[in-house]
Every structure is written in structure tokens, then in C-alpha cells.
Enzyme design. Structure first.
Site, PDB file in Angstrom:
ATOM      1  N   GLN A  67       5.768  -1.660 -14.294  1.00  0.00           N
ATOM      2  CA  GLN A  67       4.728  -2.514 -13.710  1.00  0.00           C
ATOM      3  C   GLN A  67       3.412  -2.490 -14.492  1.00  0.00           C
ATOM      4  O   GLN A  67       2.818  -3.542 -14.716  1.00  0.00           O
ATOM      5  CB  GLN A  67       4.495  -2.103 -12.256  1.00  0.00           C
ATOM      6  CG  GLN A  67       3.776  -3.147 -11.465  1.00  0.00           C
ATOM      7  CD  GLN A  67       3.970  -2.953  -9.972  1.00  0.00           C
ATOM      8  OE1 GLN A  67       3.416  -2.025  -9.388  1.00  0.00           O
ATOM      9  NE2 GLN A  67       4.751  -3.820  -9.362  1.00  0.00           N
TER      10      GLN A  67
ATOM     11  N   ASP B  63       0.146   1.979 -17.904  1.00  0.00           N
ATOM     12  CA  ASP B  63      -0.240   3.358 -17.603  1.00  0.00           C
ATOM     13  C   ASP B  63       0.904   4.154 -16.993  1.00  0.00           C
ATOM     14  O   ASP B  63       0.913   5.377 -17.065  1.00  0.00           O
ATOM     15  CB  ASP B  63      -1.436   3.360 -16.651  1.00  0.00           C
ATOM     16  CG  ASP B  63      -2.670   2.794 -17.328  1.00  0.00           C
ATOM     17  OD1 ASP B  63      -3.331   3.538 -18.050  1.00  0.00           O
ATOM     18  OD2 ASP B  63      -2.943   1.586 -17.161  1.00  0.00           O
TER      19      ASP B  63
ATOM     20  N   GLU C 123       9.662  -2.974 -10.293  1.00  0.00           N
ATOM     21  CA  GLU C 123       8.968  -2.933  -8.998  1.00  0.00           C
ATOM     22  C   GLU C 123       8.312  -4.289  -8.749  1.00  0.00           C
ATOM     23  O   GLU C 123       7.604  -4.802  -9.612  1.00  0.00           O
ATOM     24  CB  GLU C 123       7.908  -1.818  -9.045  1.00  0.00           C
ATOM     25  CG  GLU C 123       8.532  -0.440  -9.228  1.00  0.00           C
ATOM     26  CD  GLU C 123       7.639   0.544  -9.974  1.00  0.00           C
ATOM     27  OE1 GLU C 123       6.422   0.323 -10.055  1.00  0.00           O
ATOM     28  OE2 GLU C 123       8.178   1.544 -10.496  1.00  0.00           O
TER      29      GLU C 123
ATOM     30  N   GLU D 291      10.176   4.911 -12.606  1.00  0.00           N
ATOM     31  CA  GLU D 291      10.135   4.328 -13.961  1.00  0.00           C
ATOM     32  C   GLU D 291      11.220   4.867 -14.894  1.00  0.00           C
ATOM     33  O   GLU D 291      11.807   4.111 -15.672  1.00  0.00           O
ATOM     34  CB  GLU D 291       8.745   4.542 -14.582  1.00  0.00           C
ATOM     35  CG  GLU D 291       7.651   3.641 -14.010  1.00  0.00           C
ATOM     36  CD  GLU D 291       7.185   4.050 -12.615  1.00  0.00           C
ATOM     37  OE1 GLU D 291       7.509   5.170 -12.160  1.00  0.00           O
ATOM     38  OE2 GLU D 291       6.486   3.249 -11.957  1.00  0.00           O
TER      39      GLU D 291
ATOM     40  N   HIS E  95      -5.201   1.360 -14.528  1.00  0.00           N
ATOM     41  CA  HIS E  95      -4.788  -0.038 -14.683  1.00  0.00           C
ATOM     42  C   HIS E  95      -5.451  -0.676 -15.884  1.00  0.00           C
ATOM     43  O   HIS E  95      -5.584  -1.888 -15.961  1.00  0.00           O
ATOM     44  CB  HIS E  95      -5.092  -0.860 -13.425  1.00  0.00           C
ATOM     45  CG  HIS E  95      -4.301  -0.406 -12.235  1.00  0.00           C
ATOM     46  ND1 HIS E  95      -4.701   0.617 -11.429  1.00  0.00           N
ATOM     47  CD2 HIS E  95      -3.111  -0.825 -11.747  1.00  0.00           C
ATOM     48  CE1 HIS E  95      -3.812   0.812 -10.477  1.00  0.00           C
ATOM     49  NE2 HIS E  95      -2.838  -0.048 -10.645  1.00  0.00           N
TER      50      HIS E  95
END
Ligand code: TPP
Ligand code: MG
Length: 803
Positions: free
Chosen positions: A547, A550, A494, A525, A592
Site C-alpha cells: 500500500q 514505507d 490491501e 506485506e 506516508h
């Protein structure tokens, strides 16, 4: 049907021969299923899941399947495997018995239950075979729809090979990208998210994939009305149908018992996919399950009489037989004769497979009994007991290795004659030594390209180099060097393409290397990983980017079930050296700044897990991994992209060795072990502690899997006699693993003068903001005080308590 296949006219005789040959494969396969079930019910095999009721469409698929093509399917496909010449009845039964020799069970040497198919992509030494010269099947896994993500990558590889110039390794994998990736799935399993995710992605990517749904209206006992909207998968996927104005799919629906229609449908599907690289969905309905789902349970429990009667009538082989009689391919008598002959052949194959499986074990049993007789003769106090065990062993007609070991190990406990003890303990250890690898080998690559072959190459710097380059630029310039060095390398994720990833570690790379090699993809994902697995299975060197760490949870299932088990479940006959790039540890908020390393390392044994402290170390890992044939996950530090590092001169060349720790600061009082973002805080705390006279040794683990292969940490503890493990996972997460490795594997406990300790994050997810981080994860002060408290216990007068 036949005319379309070749331009030369086919005589009726040729046609007849071809159909009869197909019929024989179908009947052979059916006989295997019928006899297979009996073998389970009589106890010779443990579990059976067979392809009965799905034979005829698989003949059609096999007819259009060419050398170089790949299958990614599920447990019903035995007829297909037989039709492409990759499964014999003897092998089928060897698999059912769990024969632990690839010579006999080439599917997994008994590691997988039957119905999990594979072809061998690798030579004995782990090097690639020429996959364009053989028919290929990627190795099956049991989780339903788990075959879907890799299917996408298998199909995409053709697209890459057709459209990307300069791939020097191409010849063994592709002829102009003409290969189709063929998927199969059961109707009920199309309910899985992985199915829809893959279908959408293949439509977007326009890759040569032919997806067959074997629809028997059931998923074990659950009817289609509970599975699929409108009870019809091709109906609800209609929106994917391509038209003049837009890309999409070609969608076919065909009855699973209609041989002629199936053959022509598959030919049309193959032409579209192979020539135009358009994905195709073939919904094959009206299929049956003559013996129910598997050997556990019977379908009479959940199918009504009407359905059962219909299944008998519309059994695909029965229908094929009626059709053959109707068009004069064979008379009922001729077919009955064929059936009888094949029944005999399958029975014979079964017997041979059984004898090959059991005879060596019976030989072991005889040897053990002879040894036990000898031990019994020499025994003074335990003759009777040993004789009792010998007679227990002697009545076992089909012995298991386990049964022999149980008896031998029980006897060992009470043998009183030293010479007998030596003989029996030797027998036991030898037997385990020979047998254990049959069940435990090949978690990783055994080849000379595995990660241990990597030699460290240090980054080189100019004399006056200063730390003045952003970490993300180190990565970018290194990726640039790598894409030039390896034309078969490509990266996708992504925001990876147009903007060069969310932290600009790939800035400008798409412009330079094109949209196929540096690609933006959808937010999906699991299939990002699947793309990577599939392309790696076909010789490319994909780097799949997730990306944020998490969001790896969306992908972890397929990493765990498919990628991590690949070498193991194929006993080293397939490999997918996929690099998974992601970024994690501390940044902002719950999703994040996670660092669920314990979960990750425990879920993906079989994949290496690398946790570089900065971008130079990370780049060094990428450089190393591209020289190996193993999959790995590399986690970059999310808060490290703007930190300054020195500019190496040898981009693409310097290599961080894998499985090797690095001592960042030497010290004599305590060993601090950490990794990733937290390591910087550990270094800060160590400097502050030094001011108070506490001299810490700081070790960067760098590589959680494999872990400290040189056992350097224990050498440090031998010097400091104290250990603190610091990370930002939950308590008892990765730190528990690290402690287990150091205490148990490295025997560090003998050197410890203080209790070994861990300092981890709070058990909850990390809260947002700077204070959220401070109160969720270990801070420099937490680390300082933890170490100080340990030293206070050692010497309270020198280090009086702080609180
Ligand atoms: C993820 C997952 N959930 C559940 C199962 C257990 N299971 C095995 S096969 C099956 C039914 C599959 O039905 P379908 O896809 O229609 O294939 P069929 O067996 O009918 O050919 C289930 C629920 C599994 N293997 N994997
Ligand atoms: Mg089904």
C-alpha cells in the site's frame, strides 16, 4: 494404508517391494549424511547440513507428491529430493564440494551450501518447461521460515488455475488446479512471524497447501521450551482446525518414526488438499538429529544423556527396520546386506563426485605449473622465487582455483621478461574470465524476454489532447487494458479489490475481473510478496501491491532473500517475474512520505527498481514489464494521483523503456539529475533559474536499477560540465549510488568543472504537514539556491551570492 492408495489389490510382494525401495532410499540418504560429515571434517568440503533423522516422514511425503506439485522447504529435505528422483548421491556430494557446473550440482552449481534444493523449471533459453509433467521444488533459501511466503503463492496458483477461466498459458502449469504446494519447516523456525503470517493467510485463502513441521524438539541448541508455547506447535494451532461451521485447516499429528502411520497420514492430507483445496498442517514429532545440527559443533554439548539415548532408540530408520522385521518384510540379515551394499554405492558415488570435481582443477594446476616452469626458465633474476612458488603449488593435492590465482598474480608482479609477462597475464585474465561467470552470472534473466528486450512505444494522443485526466484514471484505464490483454495477470493488496486501491487506480476492476484477479488481502506485506513469488513461479503474472512504500520494510526481507536471489541462486533455472506495485515519496508524515531508495536498491539487486515521475510513465512500465520475464518494483508518486495528464489512446500498449533516462529540459550550464516526486520541484526550480540566466539540463532517471544503460547522463555532463543529483532519500542514500554510477561507471569526472554535488532530504524521517515536508525534504527553493550557489562559485560577478 496400501489399500487406500489404489483400488486394485496390492499383493504382499508388491507391498514388500515398495517398502524395501523406500527403506533403500532412507539408508542411502543416511549414508550420504554420515559420509558428508566426514568430508567436511577432513576438509574436502566446507560446510555440511544434512537430513539425517528426518528420512522416514520424507518418504511418506514423497509418496503423495505428484507431478505438477511444488515443494517449498528447507535444508533437511534431502531424502525427499532423493525419493522424488531429483537428487542422486553423486549430485549430493557434488553440491557439498561446490562443483560449479549444473550438470554435476543441479541444485545451484556450487553457489549455495548443500541442503538447498531446487528443480529446474526453465529450459536453456529461459522458457518454461511443462511443470505438470515433473515434480517441482522451489529453490531453498537459508533464512529460517523464508520458504513460507512463497509457499502461499505456490498453493494459491492452483486455486487461480482451477477457478479463473481463459488462462491460455495454463497447460504447462496446472491440470485443473489439482497441484498441492508442500511446505516443510523445522519446529524452531515456526517461531518466526513469517510462519504464522503464512498459516493465517492460507487458512483465509483456503489453498491446497500441506505444511509439514519436522519436530526434533531443538533449533540448533535451543530447546522447544524456549521456542514454542506449550512446546507444541499443533497444540497451539488447534484453533485453525476447520469444523462444520467454518473454514480452516485439517491438522494431523504423527510420530516421525512410524512409517505406516506416516504414509497413511500423508495420503489423507493430500486427498483433502488436492480435492477440496483445504490447507493441512502435519506436525511430525519425535524426530531426531543423529549427527547434531550441522558440521559446526556437536549436539553432545546441549543434549543430555537421556535425550541422546532416546534419539538412538527412536532413530526413524532404526524404527522402520524393526517394523519391517516385525511384519516379515525382511530379515535382519537381509537388511544388513542391503545396508552394506548401499554403503558401498554411496562411497562409490562420493568418489566419482570428487573426481569429477577435482580432476579439471588438477588439470588447470598442471597447466599453470608448466607455464610457470617456462617462465622460470626464461627468468634471469627471479628463478628461485618462481621455483619456490612452483613447489608451493605442486604440493597442493586438492587445489582451489583461488590458490592458483594467488600464486599467478603474485608472480606477475615481478616478472621482468616481457614475453613471460604476456603469457602469464593472459593465463590470469583467461582464467578469471572463464571462472567469474560461474560465480556471478544470472543476477537477472539472460533470456530474450529480459527487460532489455522491451522496445519503446510512445503513448499516442489525439491532436487536441489536453492534460485533463487524473493520474489515477490513467492507471485504472491502463490496468483495464492489461487485465483484458493478459488473462494470467492478477493484482492483490490491501484495499485493492472492493474500493479499487486507496487512490482508486483500480476503480471498478474487481467488478469487471472478479475477486480472484483483483483481490483484497490481509495486512501482511511479506506474504503479499510471497503470494506473488509463488504464483509467478507457476506461470501467472501477479502484481503484488504494497500500500505504501514505507511499509515495504515488512516485505523487503523476502524480496531481498528470495525474489532478488532467485535467478542467481538457481543459475537461471527458475524465474518469478513478479511486479511489485507501491506508492511513495512525498505526502504526509513519517510513514506516508518516506523514500528510502538507497536502502531499497542496495537490498534488492536482482529486482529492477523503477521510479516513474507520473502515471503515464508508470503505466508504460507495467505494460513493458508484462512483456518481460523479470521481477520489478514500481514506485508510483503518492502525490501524483490527482495531477492531470493527457489521455493516451493506446492503453496497455505504450511502453516506457527500462534502464533509459529521459531528458525533460535541455540546458547548457548544469545537469540536474533526479526522479519521482522531487523531479517536479527540480523542473520548477529549473524554470526559475532560467529567468536569472542559468540554463539547466533536467534528466529523469526513471529507472534506478538498471541505471542509465545508454550512459546518456555523461553525454549531458560533457556539455554542461556540472552535476547536481537531487532526491528525497537520506544524504548518501540513493544519491550516493547515482553519483557512483555517473562518476565511476560513466567516467563523468573528466568533464567536471565544478565539484559534483548531491541534494537530499534531512537524515531524519519526514515530519508531518506542509511545513514538515518543507523542512524535511528538498524544496524548489533549496534546489534553486543549491544550483545558484554552484553557479556563483563559477561566476560570482554574474551570480552574486544570495545570502
Ligand atoms: C532467520 C534466521 N535466523 C537464524 C538462522 C540460523 N539457523 C539456522 S538453522 C537454525 C535452527 C533451526 O531449527 P529448526 O527450525 O527446528 O530446524 P532443524 O534444524 O532443527 O531441523 C538456526 C537458528 C537462520 N538460518 N535464519
Ligand atoms: Mg528442530
Amino acid at each position: 494404508m496400501i489399500k487406500e492408495k489404489s483400488n486394485t489389490t496390492l499383493t504382499f510382494e508388491d507391498f514388500k517391494t515398495e517398502v524395501l525401495n523406500d527403506y533403500k532410499i532412507a539408508v542411502t540418504s543416511r549414508e550420504c549424511s554420515l559420509l558428508g560429515r566426514k568430508e567436511v571434517l577432513t576438509g574436502k568440503a566446507k560446510f555440511g547440513i544434512f537430513g539425517d533423522g528426518k528420512e522416514v516422514p520424507q518418504l511418506a511425503m514423497a509418496k503423495s507428491f505428484k507431478n505438477g506439485d511444488f515443494r517449498s522447504g528447507y535444508y533437511r529435505d534431502q531424502t525427499f529430493m532423493m525419493a522424488i528422483g531429483e537428487l542422486t548421491p553423486k549430485q549430493f556430494f557434488a553440491g557439498l564440494y561446490g562443483h560449479t557446473d549444473l550438470e554435476y550440482d543441479p541444485m545451484s552449481a556450487g553457489r549455495q551450501m548443500g541442503g538447498h534444493f531446487v528443480t529446474h523449471s526453465l529450459n536453456e533459453d529461459g522458457s518454461w518447461k511443462d511443470l505438470t509433467k515433473q515434480k517441482n521444488s522451489s529453490a531453498d533459501i537459508s533464512p529460517t521460515a523464508g520458504q513460507m511466503p512463497r509457499l502461499l503463492g505456490l498453493a494459491q496458483a492452483s486455486k487461480i488455475y482451477r477457478n479463473v477461466d481463459g488462462i491460455k498459458t495454463k497447460d504447462k502449469f496446472s491440470v485443473n488446479g489439482n497441484e498441492i504446494a508442500w511446505g516443510t519447516i523445522g519446529n524452531a523456525s515456526t517461531s518466526e512471524g513469517l510462519f504464522f503470517e503464512t498459516i493465517n493467510a492460507a487458512g483465509v485463502l483456503q489453498v491446497p497447501m500441506v505444511m509439514s513441521v519436522w519436530d526434533d524438539e531443538y533449533g540448533i541448541s535451543v530447546h522447544a521450551r524456549h521456542q514454542t508455547t506449550k512446546e507444541n506447535i499443533s497444540e497451539i494451532l488447534k484453533g485453525y482446525q476447520r469444523d462444520e461451521d467454518s473454514n480452516g485447516y485439517e491438522i494431523f499429528r504423527v510420530k516421525g518414526w512410524d512409517y505406516a502411520e506416516l504414509v497413511s497420514t500423508y495420503e489423507r492430507a493430500a486427498a483433502v488438499a488436492r480435492e477440496q483445496h483445504v490447507p493441512v498442517l502435519i506436525h511430525v514429532n519425535e524426530l531426531t538429529q543423529p549427527q547434531g545440527h550441522s558440521t559446526s559443533g556437536s549436539h553432545e554439548r546441549y543434549k543430555n544423556a537421556e535425550r541422546l539415548a532416546w534419539e538412538k532408540d527412536f532413530d526413524c530408520i532404526r524404527q522402520m527396520r524393526l517394523w519391517m522385521i516385525a511384519i516379515n518384510i525382511a530379515s535382519p540379515e537381509e537388511l544388513a546386506e542391503i545396508d552394506a551394499q548401499l554403503k558401498k554405492e554411496v562411497l562409490e558415488a562420493k568418489k566419482e563426485a570428487w573426481n569429477s570435481f577435482i580432476n579439471p582443477i588438477i588439470e588447470d594446476q598442471k597447466n599453470l605449473m608448466a607455464l610457470l616452469e617456462q617462465i622460470s626458465a626464461a627468468s634471469i633474476n627471479h628463478k628461485d622465487k618462481i621455483q619456490k612458488y612452483i613447489s608451493e603449488l605442486s604440493v597442493i593435492k586438492s587445489p582451489l582455483k583461488k590458490e592458483m590465482l594467488v600464486i599467478a598474480r603474485k608472480i606477475l608482479r615481478f616478472i621482468e621478461i616481457p614475453n613471460s609477462k604476456v603469457l602469464l597475464s593472459n593465463w590470469i585474465t583467461n582464467y578469471i574470465e572463464i571462472t567469474q561467470p560461474r560465480f556471478s552470472s544470472h543476477l537477472h534473466s539472460d533470456s530474450d524476454q529480459n527487460v532489455f528486450s522491451v522496445e519503446k512505444v510512445l503513448p499516442e494522443y489525439s491532436d487536441n489532447a489536453k492534460a485533463d485526466l487524473d493520474g489515477r484514471m490513467i492507471l485504472r484505464d491502463n490496468f483495464d487494458a492489461l487485465f483484458t490483454k493478459y488473462p494470467e495477470a492478477l493484482i492483490f493488496g490491501e484495499d485493492v479489490g472492493n474500493i479499487g486501491d486507496v487512490n482508486q487506480g483500480l476503480e471498478g476492476m474487481q467488478e469487471k475481473y472478479g475477486e480472484l484477479r483483483v483481490a483484497d488481502v490481509g495486512i501482511r506485506e511479506a506474504t503479499i510478496i510471497g503470494q506473488g513469488i509463488g504464483m509467478a513461479l507457476r506461470g501467472l503474472r501477479p502484481i503484488a501491491e504494497i500500500q505504501y512504500l514505507d511499509y515495504l520494510l515488512y516485505a523487503i526481507q523476502i524480496m531481498s532473500d528470495d525474489l532478488a536471489t532467485l535467478q542467481y541462486r538457481t543459475v537461471g533455472k527458475q524465474k518469478a517475474p513478479l511486479i511489485i506495485r507501491t506508492r511513495g515519496h512525498r505526502l504526509e508524515g513519517i510513514w506516508h512520505s518516506g523514500s528510502p531508495m538507497g536502502m531499497i536498491i542496495n537490498a534488492i539487486r536482482g529486482i529492477h527498481v523503477l521510479v516513474p515521475r507520473n502515471m503515464t510513465q508508470a503505466a508504460g512500465f507495467y505494460n513493458a514489464l508484462l512483456e518481460t520475464d523479470e521481477p520489478a518494483l514500481v514506485i508510483e508518486c503518492l502525490n501524483g494521483y490527482r495531477l492531470k495528464e493527457k489521455t493516451p489512446l493506446n492503453f496497455g500498449e505504450f511502453k516506457t523503456p527500462i534502464g533509459v533516462v529521459e531528458t525533460l529540459k535541455e540546458g547548457s550550464d548544469i545537469t540536474l539529475v533526479s526522479y519521482g516526486s522531487t523531479l517536479r520541484l527540480v523542473e520548477q526550480a529549473a524554470n526559475e533559474l532560467l529567468e536569472l540566466g542559468i540554463d539547466c539540463e533536467v534528466i529523469d532517471i526513471q529507472s534506478l536499477l538498471p541505471f542509465d544503460i545508454n550512459k546518456d547522463i555523461v553525454k549531458s555532463i560533457a556539455k554542461t560540465n556540472r552535476l547536481l543529483v537531487i532526491d528525497e532519500d537520506v544524504p548518501g542514500g540513493a544519491s550516493a549510488f547515482i553519483l557512483q554510477q555517473i562518476l565511476e561507471e560513466q567516467d563523468a569526472y573528466i568533464h567536471l568543472d565544478s565539484k559534483p554535488q548531491t541534494l537530499a532530504a534531512k537524515a531524519h524521517r519526514p515530519a508531518y504537514g506542509t511545513d514538515g515536508d518543507y523542512f524535511s525534504k528538498p524544496s524548489a527553493e533549496d534546489i534553486f539556491e543549491k544550483v545558484y550557489t554552484m553557479m556563483n562559485e563559477v561566476n560570482p560577478s554574474k551570480f552574486p551570492s544570495l545570502y
